[in-house]
Motif scaffolding. Structure first.
Motif, PDB file in Angstrom:
ATOM      1  N   GLY A 114      20.111 -45.570  18.815  1.00  0.00           N
ATOM      2  CA  GLY A 114      21.225 -46.377  18.335  1.00  0.00           C
ATOM      3  C   GLY A 114      22.134 -45.670  17.343  1.00  0.00           C
ATOM      4  N   ALA A 115      21.760 -44.476  16.865  1.00  0.00           N
ATOM      5  CA  ALA A 115      22.588 -43.738  15.905  1.00  0.00           C
ATOM      6  C   ALA A 115      23.450 -42.711  16.636  1.00  0.00           C
ATOM      7  N   ARG A 116      24.522 -42.334  15.985  1.00  0.00           N
ATOM      8  CA  ARG A 116      25.401 -41.322  16.554  1.00  0.00           C
ATOM      9  C   ARG A 116      25.041 -39.970  15.961  1.00  0.00           C
ATOM     10  N   GLY A 117      24.865 -38.971  16.821  1.00  0.00           N
ATOM     11  CA  GLY A 117      24.455 -37.650  16.356  1.00  0.00           C
ATOM     12  C   GLY A 117      25.589 -36.875  15.708  1.00  0.00           C
ATOM     13  N   ASP A 118      25.231 -35.718  15.159  1.00  0.00           N
ATOM     14  CA  ASP A 118      26.262 -34.843  14.579  1.00  0.00           C
ATOM     15  C   ASP A 118      27.268 -34.411  15.636  1.00  0.00           C
ATOM     16  N   VAL A 119      26.770 -34.189  16.846  1.00  0.00           N
ATOM     17  CA  VAL A 119      27.645 -33.896  17.976  1.00  0.00           C
ATOM     18  C   VAL A 119      27.319 -34.851  19.106  1.00  0.00           C
ATOM     19  N   ARG A 146      28.708 -28.626  33.875  1.00  0.00           N
ATOM     20  CA  ARG A 146      29.610 -28.471  32.735  1.00  0.00           C
ATOM     21  C   ARG A 146      29.064 -29.282  31.563  1.00  0.00           C
ATOM     22  N   ILE A 147      29.033 -28.648  30.381  1.00  0.00           N
ATOM     23  CA  ILE A 147      28.529 -29.294  29.165  1.00  0.00           C
ATOM     24  C   ILE A 147      29.590 -29.147  28.082  1.00  0.00           C
ATOM     25  N   GLU A 148      29.843 -30.236  27.378  1.00  0.00           N
ATOM     26  CA  GLU A 148      30.849 -30.252  26.313  1.00  0.00           C
ATOM     27  C   GLU A 148      30.248 -30.878  25.071  1.00  0.00           C
ATOM     28  N   MET A 149      30.581 -30.304  23.904  1.00  0.00           N
ATOM     29  CA  MET A 149      30.116 -30.825  22.612  1.00  0.00           C
ATOM     30  C   MET A 149      31.312 -31.283  21.800  1.00  0.00           C
ATOM     31  N   ILE A 150      31.225 -32.525  21.311  1.00  0.00           N
ATOM     32  CA  ILE A 150      32.316 -33.113  20.530  1.00  0.00           C
ATOM     33  C   ILE A 150      31.805 -33.410  19.123  1.00  0.00           C
ATOM     34  N   ASP A 151      32.531 -32.935  18.112  1.00  0.00           N
ATOM     35  CA  ASP A 151      32.170 -33.226  16.724  1.00  0.00           C
ATOM     36  C   ASP A 151      32.339 -34.721  16.475  1.00  0.00           C
ATOM     37  N   SER A 152      31.286 -35.377  16.027  1.00  0.00           N
ATOM     38  CA  SER A 152      31.329 -36.829  15.847  1.00  0.00           C
ATOM     39  C   SER A 152      32.268 -37.238  14.726  1.00  0.00           C
ATOM     40  N   ALA A 153      32.410 -36.399  13.689  1.00  0.00           N
ATOM     41  CA  ALA A 153      33.256 -36.757  12.556  1.00  0.00           C
ATOM     42  C   ALA A 153      34.736 -36.637  12.897  1.00  0.00           C
ATOM     43  N   SER A 154      35.116 -35.547  13.563  1.00  0.00           N
ATOM     44  CA  SER A 154      36.532 -35.303  13.845  1.00  0.00           C
ATOM     45  C   SER A 154      36.957 -35.731  15.245  1.00  0.00           C
TER      46      SER A 154
END
Length: 203
Positions: A93-98, A157-165
Protein backbone atom coordinates in the motif's frame (compact mmCIF):
# COMPACT_ATOMS: atom_id res chain seq x y z
CA UNK A 1 69.64 86.08 -56.30
CA UNK A 2 68.85 82.42 -56.74
CA UNK A 3 69.97 81.76 -53.19
CA UNK A 4 67.49 84.28 -51.81
CA UNK A 5 64.67 82.80 -53.86
CA UNK A 6 65.51 79.33 -52.55
CA UNK A 7 65.52 80.56 -48.97
CA UNK A 8 62.14 82.20 -49.50
CA UNK A 9 60.61 78.96 -50.79
CA UNK A 10 62.07 77.03 -47.84
CA UNK A 11 60.56 79.48 -45.37
CA UNK A 12 57.15 79.19 -47.04
CA UNK A 13 57.35 75.39 -46.85
CA UNK A 14 58.18 75.46 -43.14
CA UNK A 15 55.32 77.84 -42.49
CA UNK A 16 52.91 75.53 -44.28
CA UNK A 17 54.04 72.61 -42.13
CA UNK A 18 53.28 74.56 -38.96
CA UNK A 19 49.64 75.21 -39.98
CA UNK A 20 46.86 73.32 -38.16
CA UNK A 21 46.19 69.70 -39.27
CA UNK A 22 42.75 69.46 -40.94
CA UNK A 23 42.43 65.79 -39.89
CA UNK A 24 41.35 65.11 -36.31
CA UNK A 25 40.93 61.75 -34.59
CA UNK A 26 37.53 60.89 -33.20
CA UNK A 27 36.31 57.88 -31.22
CA UNK A 28 33.03 56.84 -29.69
CA UNK A 29 32.93 56.78 -25.90
CA UNK A 30 33.24 53.39 -24.19
CA UNK A 31 29.78 52.22 -23.08
CA UNK A 32 29.28 51.86 -19.33
CA UNK A 33 29.61 48.42 -17.77
CA UNK A 34 26.32 46.52 -17.32
CA UNK A 35 24.84 46.32 -13.84
CA UNK A 36 26.03 43.45 -11.72
CA UNK A 37 22.60 41.81 -11.59
CA UNK A 38 22.49 41.59 -15.41
CA UNK A 39 25.71 39.61 -15.70
CA UNK A 40 24.78 35.98 -16.40
CA UNK A 41 26.44 33.38 -14.28
CA UNK A 42 28.08 30.45 -16.10
CA UNK A 43 25.95 27.33 -16.59
CA UNK A 44 27.26 24.17 -14.96
CA UNK A 45 26.10 20.59 -15.72
CA UNK A 46 23.58 19.13 -13.34
CA UNK A 47 24.92 17.06 -10.51
CA UNK A 48 24.85 13.32 -11.22
CA UNK A 49 21.86 11.51 -9.75
CA UNK A 50 22.51 9.47 -6.63
CA UNK A 51 20.84 6.15 -7.39
CA UNK A 52 21.88 4.79 -3.99
CA UNK A 53 19.11 6.93 -2.48
CA UNK A 54 16.53 4.63 -4.06
CA UNK A 55 15.95 1.83 -1.59
CA UNK A 56 12.53 0.46 -2.50
CA UNK A 57 10.12 0.42 -5.38
CA UNK A 58 6.46 -0.04 -6.26
CA UNK A 59 4.58 -0.65 -9.48
CA UNK A 60 3.44 2.37 -11.44
CA UNK A 61 1.17 0.06 -13.39
CA UNK A 62 1.55 -3.69 -12.96
CA UNK A 63 2.75 -5.10 -16.30
CA UNK A 64 0.48 -7.16 -18.47
CA UNK A 65 1.47 -10.53 -19.84
CA UNK A 66 1.89 -11.73 -23.39
CA UNK A 67 0.47 -14.62 -25.35
CA UNK A 68 3.19 -16.89 -23.98
CA UNK A 69 3.92 -15.20 -20.62
CA UNK A 70 1.47 -14.55 -17.80
CA UNK A 71 1.44 -11.16 -16.09
CA UNK A 72 2.35 -12.70 -12.72
CA UNK A 73 5.37 -14.43 -14.26
CA UNK A 74 6.69 -11.18 -15.73
CA UNK A 75 6.12 -9.37 -12.43
CA UNK A 76 8.06 -12.05 -10.54
CA UNK A 77 10.95 -11.86 -13.03
CA UNK A 78 11.23 -8.08 -12.74
CA UNK A 79 10.87 -8.17 -8.95
CA UNK A 80 13.63 -10.77 -8.63
CA UNK A 81 15.99 -8.83 -10.91
CA UNK A 82 15.39 -5.62 -8.95
CA UNK A 83 16.06 -7.46 -5.70
CA UNK A 84 19.45 -8.60 -7.02
CA UNK A 85 20.33 -4.94 -7.56
CA UNK A 86 19.45 -3.82 -4.04
CA UNK A 87 15.93 -2.54 -4.65
CA UNK A 88 13.33 -3.97 -2.28
CA UNK A 89 9.55 -3.87 -2.70
CA UNK A 90 7.87 -1.06 -0.77
CA UNK A 91 5.50 -2.04 2.05
CA UNK A 92 2.02 -3.05 0.99
CA UNK A 93 0.00 0.00 0.00
CA UNK A 94 3.00 2.38 0.19
CA UNK A 95 4.65 4.15 -2.70
CA UNK A 96 8.31 3.31 -3.23
CA UNK A 97 11.21 5.66 -3.85
CA UNK A 98 10.87 4.75 -7.51
CA UNK A 99 7.92 3.45 -9.46
CA UNK A 100 8.49 0.69 -11.98
CA UNK A 101 6.85 0.35 -15.36
CA UNK A 102 7.54 -2.81 -17.36
CA UNK A 103 6.25 -4.38 -20.55
CA UNK A 104 7.03 -7.41 -22.68
CA UNK A 105 6.16 -8.28 -26.25
CA UNK A 106 6.85 -11.02 -28.75
CA UNK A 107 8.43 -9.64 -31.92
CA UNK A 108 9.80 -10.99 -35.20
CA UNK A 109 13.29 -10.28 -36.45
CA UNK A 110 14.74 -11.10 -39.87
CA UNK A 111 18.31 -12.36 -39.84
CA UNK A 112 20.38 -12.56 -43.00
CA UNK A 113 23.06 -15.19 -43.49
CA UNK A 114 25.62 -14.83 -46.27
CA UNK A 115 27.15 -17.98 -47.76
CA UNK A 116 30.12 -16.83 -49.81
CA UNK A 117 32.03 -19.69 -51.36
CA UNK A 118 34.65 -17.32 -52.74
CA UNK A 119 36.81 -17.52 -55.84
CA UNK A 120 37.87 -20.88 -57.13
CA UNK A 121 41.28 -21.46 -58.71
CA UNK A 122 42.28 -24.77 -60.28
CA UNK A 123 45.31 -26.06 -62.13
CA UNK A 124 45.78 -29.23 -64.17
CA UNK A 125 46.42 -30.84 -67.53
CA UNK A 126 43.91 -31.11 -70.26
CA UNK A 127 43.97 -33.18 -73.38
CA UNK A 128 46.39 -35.95 -74.14
CA UNK A 129 50.13 -36.00 -74.27
CA UNK A 130 50.50 -35.33 -77.94
CA UNK A 131 51.59 -32.13 -79.65
CA UNK A 132 49.38 -29.11 -79.02
CA UNK A 133 48.24 -30.25 -75.59
CA UNK A 134 49.43 -28.98 -72.24
CA UNK A 135 48.46 -27.82 -68.81
CA UNK A 136 46.07 -24.96 -67.98
CA UNK A 137 44.67 -22.94 -65.09
CA UNK A 138 40.97 -22.25 -64.57
CA UNK A 139 39.48 -19.47 -62.40
CA UNK A 140 35.83 -19.16 -61.43
CA UNK A 141 33.90 -16.81 -59.12
CA UNK A 142 30.52 -17.28 -57.45
CA UNK A 143 28.14 -14.63 -56.04
CA UNK A 144 27.32 -14.90 -52.31
CA UNK A 145 24.10 -16.67 -51.48
CA UNK A 146 21.84 -14.73 -49.08
CA UNK A 147 19.38 -16.56 -46.88
CA UNK A 148 16.77 -14.83 -44.71
CA UNK A 149 15.60 -16.38 -41.46
CA UNK A 150 12.73 -15.16 -39.29
CA UNK A 151 13.34 -15.35 -35.55
CA UNK A 152 11.00 -14.78 -32.64
CA UNK A 153 12.36 -12.62 -29.82
CA UNK A 154 10.93 -11.46 -26.50
CA UNK A 155 11.49 -7.73 -25.99
CA UNK A 156 11.31 -6.25 -22.48
CA UNK A 157 11.27 -2.57 -21.56
CA UNK A 158 11.72 -1.31 -17.98
CA UNK A 159 11.32 2.28 -16.82
CA UNK A 160 12.00 3.88 -13.42
CA UNK A 161 10.13 7.00 -12.34
CA UNK A 162 11.18 9.11 -9.35
CA UNK A 163 8.18 9.13 -7.01
CA UNK A 164 8.93 12.61 -5.64
CA UNK A 165 9.41 14.43 -8.95
CA UNK A 166 7.48 12.18 -11.33
CA UNK A 167 10.42 12.24 -13.75
CA UNK A 168 11.83 9.20 -15.54
CA UNK A 169 15.30 8.64 -14.10
CA UNK A 170 16.27 5.45 -15.91
CA UNK A 171 14.97 3.21 -18.70
CA UNK A 172 16.28 0.44 -20.87
CA UNK A 173 15.14 -2.13 -23.39
CA UNK A 174 16.53 -5.56 -24.22
CA UNK A 175 15.50 -8.65 -26.10
CA UNK A 176 16.37 -12.32 -26.17
CA UNK A 177 15.88 -15.06 -28.74
CA UNK A 178 12.78 -17.07 -27.95
CA UNK A 179 12.45 -20.80 -28.30
CA UNK A 180 9.52 -22.84 -29.49
CA UNK A 181 8.45 -24.34 -26.16
CA UNK A 182 6.79 -22.58 -23.24
CA UNK A 183 9.79 -23.22 -20.99
CA UNK A 184 12.19 -21.75 -23.56
CA UNK A 185 10.03 -18.62 -23.87
CA UNK A 186 10.07 -18.12 -20.12
CA UNK A 187 13.85 -18.47 -20.07
CA UNK A 188 14.09 -15.92 -22.89
CA UNK A 189 11.87 -13.47 -20.99
CA UNK A 190 13.99 -13.84 -17.85
CA UNK A 191 17.14 -13.33 -19.92
CA UNK A 192 15.69 -10.17 -21.50
CA UNK A 193 14.76 -8.77 -18.06
CA UNK A 194 18.28 -9.34 -16.75
CA UNK A 195 19.80 -7.78 -19.87
CA UNK A 196 17.59 -4.72 -19.51
CA UNK A 197 18.73 -4.24 -15.90
CA UNK A 198 22.36 -5.18 -16.55
CA UNK A 199 23.58 -1.57 -16.43
CA UNK A 200 21.57 -0.52 -13.36
CA UNK A 201 22.63 1.40 -11.42
CA UNK A 202 24.43 3.39 -14.12
CA UNK A 203 28.08 4.05 -13.40
Amino acid sequence: MLTRAGLSLLCLSLAACQSSNPYTSESNPIPPAPPVEQVQSPTYPAAPRDFSSYQNWSWRNPPAGTASLAAEELQDMVSGALDQRGLRPAPEGARGDVQISASASMETRVRQVYDDYGTRVGAGRYGGYGPGYGSGVGIGASAPLVRNYEEQVIAVRIEMIDSASGQTVWSNRAEALSGSSQAERKDAARDAVNRALADYPPR
